[in-house]
Design a protein around this motif. Structure first.
Motif, PDB file in Angstrom:
ATOM      1  N   LYS A  90      -4.314 -14.104  -8.567  1.00 31.15           N
ATOM      2  CA  LYS A  90      -4.602 -14.305  -9.988  1.00 31.15           C
ATOM      3  C   LYS A  90      -6.093 -14.204 -10.288  1.00 31.15           C
ATOM      4  O   LYS A  90      -6.925 -14.522  -9.455  1.00 31.15           O
ATOM      5  CB  LYS A  90      -4.108 -15.693 -10.433  1.00 31.15           C
ATOM      6  CG  LYS A  90      -2.618 -15.839 -10.574  1.00 31.15           C
ATOM      7  CD  LYS A  90      -2.243 -17.269 -10.906  1.00 31.15           C
ATOM      8  CE  LYS A  90      -2.874 -17.747 -12.203  1.00 31.15           C
ATOM      9  NZ  LYS A  90      -2.458 -19.141 -12.541  1.00 31.15           N
ATOM     10  N   GLY A  91      -6.404 -13.763 -11.519  1.00 29.46           N
ATOM     11  CA  GLY A  91      -7.742 -13.931 -12.060  1.00 29.46           C
ATOM     12  C   GLY A  91      -8.720 -12.804 -11.829  1.00 29.46           C
ATOM     13  O   GLY A  91      -9.867 -12.901 -12.258  1.00 29.46           O
ATOM     14  N   TRP A  92      -8.298 -11.725 -11.179  1.00 34.46           N
ATOM     15  CA  TRP A  92      -9.223 -10.613 -10.958  1.00 34.46           C
ATOM     16  C   TRP A  92      -8.431  -9.332 -10.757  1.00 34.46           C
ATOM     17  O   TRP A  92      -7.233  -9.361 -10.505  1.00 34.46           O
ATOM     18  CB  TRP A  92     -10.123 -10.888  -9.745  1.00 34.46           C
ATOM     19  CG  TRP A  92      -9.390 -11.105  -8.470  1.00 34.46           C
ATOM     20  CD1 TRP A  92      -8.671 -12.209  -8.107  1.00 34.46           C
ATOM     21  CD2 TRP A  92      -9.288 -10.187  -7.365  1.00 34.46           C
ATOM     22  NE1 TRP A  92      -8.132 -12.036  -6.845  1.00 34.46           N
ATOM     23  CE2 TRP A  92      -8.490 -10.815  -6.371  1.00 34.46           C
ATOM     24  CE3 TRP A  92      -9.794  -8.909  -7.135  1.00 34.46           C
ATOM     25  CZ2 TRP A  92      -8.189 -10.198  -5.162  1.00 34.46           C
ATOM     26  CZ3 TRP A  92      -9.497  -8.300  -5.927  1.00 34.46           C
ATOM     27  CH2 TRP A  92      -8.706  -8.936  -4.960  1.00 34.46           C
ATOM     28  N   THR A  93      -9.124  -8.195 -10.872  1.00 38.25           N
ATOM     29  CA  THR A  93      -8.422  -6.907 -10.893  1.00 38.25           C
ATOM     30  C   THR A  93      -8.993  -5.872  -9.937  1.00 38.25           C
ATOM     31  O   THR A  93      -8.244  -5.125  -9.317  1.00 38.25           O
ATOM     32  CB  THR A  93      -8.440  -6.316 -12.320  1.00 38.25           C
ATOM     33  OG1 THR A  93      -7.828  -7.249 -13.215  1.00 38.25           O
ATOM     34  CG2 THR A  93      -7.697  -4.991 -12.384  1.00 38.25           C
ATOM     35  N   GLU A 129     -16.313 -14.750  -8.758  1.00 36.36           N
ATOM     36  CA  GLU A 129     -15.328 -15.511  -9.511  1.00 36.36           C
ATOM     37  C   GLU A 129     -14.873 -14.694 -10.727  1.00 36.36           C
ATOM     38  O   GLU A 129     -15.675 -14.264 -11.540  1.00 36.36           O
ATOM     39  CB  GLU A 129     -15.912 -16.851  -9.972  1.00 36.36           C
ATOM     40  CG  GLU A 129     -14.883 -17.729 -10.649  1.00 36.36           C
ATOM     41  CD  GLU A 129     -15.489 -19.016 -11.196  1.00 36.36           C
ATOM     42  OE1 GLU A 129     -14.732 -19.813 -11.768  1.00 36.36           O
ATOM     43  OE2 GLU A 129     -16.714 -19.205 -11.069  1.00 36.36           O
ATOM     44  N   ARG A 130     -13.577 -14.480 -10.826  1.00 36.19           N
ATOM     45  CA  ARG A 130     -12.952 -13.679 -11.887  1.00 36.19           C
ATOM     46  C   ARG A 130     -13.523 -12.260 -11.940  1.00 36.19           C
ATOM     47  O   ARG A 130     -13.390 -11.565 -12.942  1.00 36.19           O
ATOM     48  CB  ARG A 130     -13.081 -14.366 -13.260  1.00 36.19           C
ATOM     49  CG  ARG A 130     -12.565 -15.790 -13.256  1.00 36.19           C
ATOM     50  CD  ARG A 130     -12.308 -16.313 -14.645  1.00 36.19           C
ATOM     51  NE  ARG A 130     -11.142 -15.672 -15.244  1.00 36.19           N
ATOM     52  CZ  ARG A 130      -9.876 -16.028 -14.998  1.00 36.19           C
ATOM     53  NH1 ARG A 130      -9.614 -17.014 -14.177  1.00 36.19           N
ATOM     54  NH2 ARG A 130      -8.884 -15.398 -15.584  1.00 36.19           N
ATOM     55  N   LYS A 161     -11.556 -15.797  -2.650  1.00 34.94           N
ATOM     56  CA  LYS A 161     -10.717 -15.643  -3.843  1.00 34.94           C
ATOM     57  C   LYS A 161      -9.737 -16.807  -3.987  1.00 34.94           C
ATOM     58  O   LYS A 161      -9.494 -17.292  -5.103  1.00 34.94           O
ATOM     59  CB  LYS A 161      -9.962 -14.308  -3.786  1.00 34.94           C
ATOM     60  CG  LYS A 161     -10.819 -13.089  -4.108  1.00 34.94           C
ATOM     61  CD  LYS A 161     -11.347 -13.167  -5.534  1.00 34.94           C
ATOM     62  CE  LYS A 161     -12.061 -11.892  -5.957  1.00 34.94           C
ATOM     63  NZ  LYS A 161     -12.611 -12.024  -7.338  1.00 34.94           N
ATOM     64  N   LEU A 165      -9.711 -19.870  -7.122  1.00 39.28           N
ATOM     65  CA  LEU A 165      -8.598 -20.166  -8.022  1.00 39.28           C
ATOM     66  C   LEU A 165      -8.785 -21.510  -8.718  1.00 39.28           C
ATOM     67  O   LEU A 165      -8.200 -21.756  -9.775  1.00 39.28           O
ATOM     68  CB  LEU A 165      -7.271 -20.175  -7.250  1.00 39.28           C
ATOM     69  CG  LEU A 165      -6.748 -18.821  -6.763  1.00 39.28           C
ATOM     70  CD1 LEU A 165      -5.531 -19.017  -5.863  1.00 39.28           C
ATOM     71  CD2 LEU A 165      -6.394 -17.918  -7.944  1.00 39.28           C
TER      72      LEU A 165
END
Length: 254
Positions: A90-93, A129-130, A161, A165
């Motif tokens: 979650k939270g990043w691409t 982060e993110r 990572k 979270l």
């Protein structure tokens, strides 16, 4: 079946399967995953497919990045996620891949003097982060050739990572309900303090001295050792090794 259902619920769209030939090629090249039992290997394939489906890979600086290397990165990123499922991603691409070491410019503010200075750090991996995961492809390849030496750049950055979270990295990732947060904090802090004293005295340490940089680096470095040199970690920091066994599951190194 429960694992597959959670994947489908998380990704909300059909996840393209990994080509059988490509999967077998990657498994044959990765001792870290060859050692998994059949159920964990099957779930790793599902997680890696989800990783490939949701992350965007960017080859920078002339890096040559094909389907095989994207899968190798996805598989190693999925190893620490095995007990945690798709929420670990979650939270990043984005995944940024350089051919080798890369430079990152940082600002340092000195509070007593108010002076701000710039410096360039040479890195083989980084996680924001993110933001993206950044990797050196040369070091990803080195980890394939030397899988049991205690180092793995993808696992290191994936540990960050997981840590992130819960917010900025501090060495305390979200823990499963079966684990005690106070015990984690106290045990990891003792391990970090012990290593910091040893490094400060100039002693040779079984754990990479880089782990003494900060608690979050201690967590990431010992995570690498859990997957690629667990016997040495058990000898150097048995209580930390026990916690990481509970957090990640059994090491593929045995």
């Amino acid at each position: 079946m429960r694992f597959v259902q959670s994947l489908l619920a998380w990704f909300r769209a059909p996840v393209p399967p990994i080509d059988d030939t490509l999967w077998q090629q990657a498994v044959s090249r990765l001792p870290l995953v060859r050692s998994l039992d059949a159920p964990r290997l099957h779930y790793l394939r599902q997680l890696a497919a989800g990783f490939l489906h949701t992350k965007r890979f960017h080859a920078l600086g002339g890096a040559s990045l094909d389907d095989f290397w994207r899968l190798v990165i996805a598989m190693q990123a999925s190893l620490p996620a095995l007990p945690h499922g798709p929420k670990a991603f979650k939270g990043w691409t984005n995944v940024l891949v350089y051919p080798g070491e890369f430079n990152v410019r940082r600002n340092h503010y000195d509070a007593p003097t108010g002076v701000v200075t710039d410096r360039d750090d040479t890195l083989i991996g980084e996680a924001w982060e993110r933001g993206p995961m950044v990797l050196s492809l040369a070091d990803v390849a080195l980890d394939i050739e030397a899988p049991w030496d205690g180092f793995n750049v993808v696992v290191h950055e994936m540990a960050h990572k997981l840590d992130m979270l819960a917010g900025p990295a501090n060495g305390v990732p979200p823990l499963p309900s079966s684990m005690n947060r106070r015990e984690w904090i106290q045990t990891m802090q003792r391990g970090f303090d012990t290593l910091s004293r040893q490094v400060g005295r100039g002693r040779k340490t079984a754990i990479d001295p880089y782990a003494a940089e900060a608690p979050e680096e201690y967590f990431a470095v010992t995570s690498e050792m859990h997957f690629s040199q667990p016997a040495l970690l058990r000898e150097a920091a048995p209580e930390v090794a026990r916690l990481l066994d509970a957090f990640y599951g059994p090491s593929p190194a045995g």
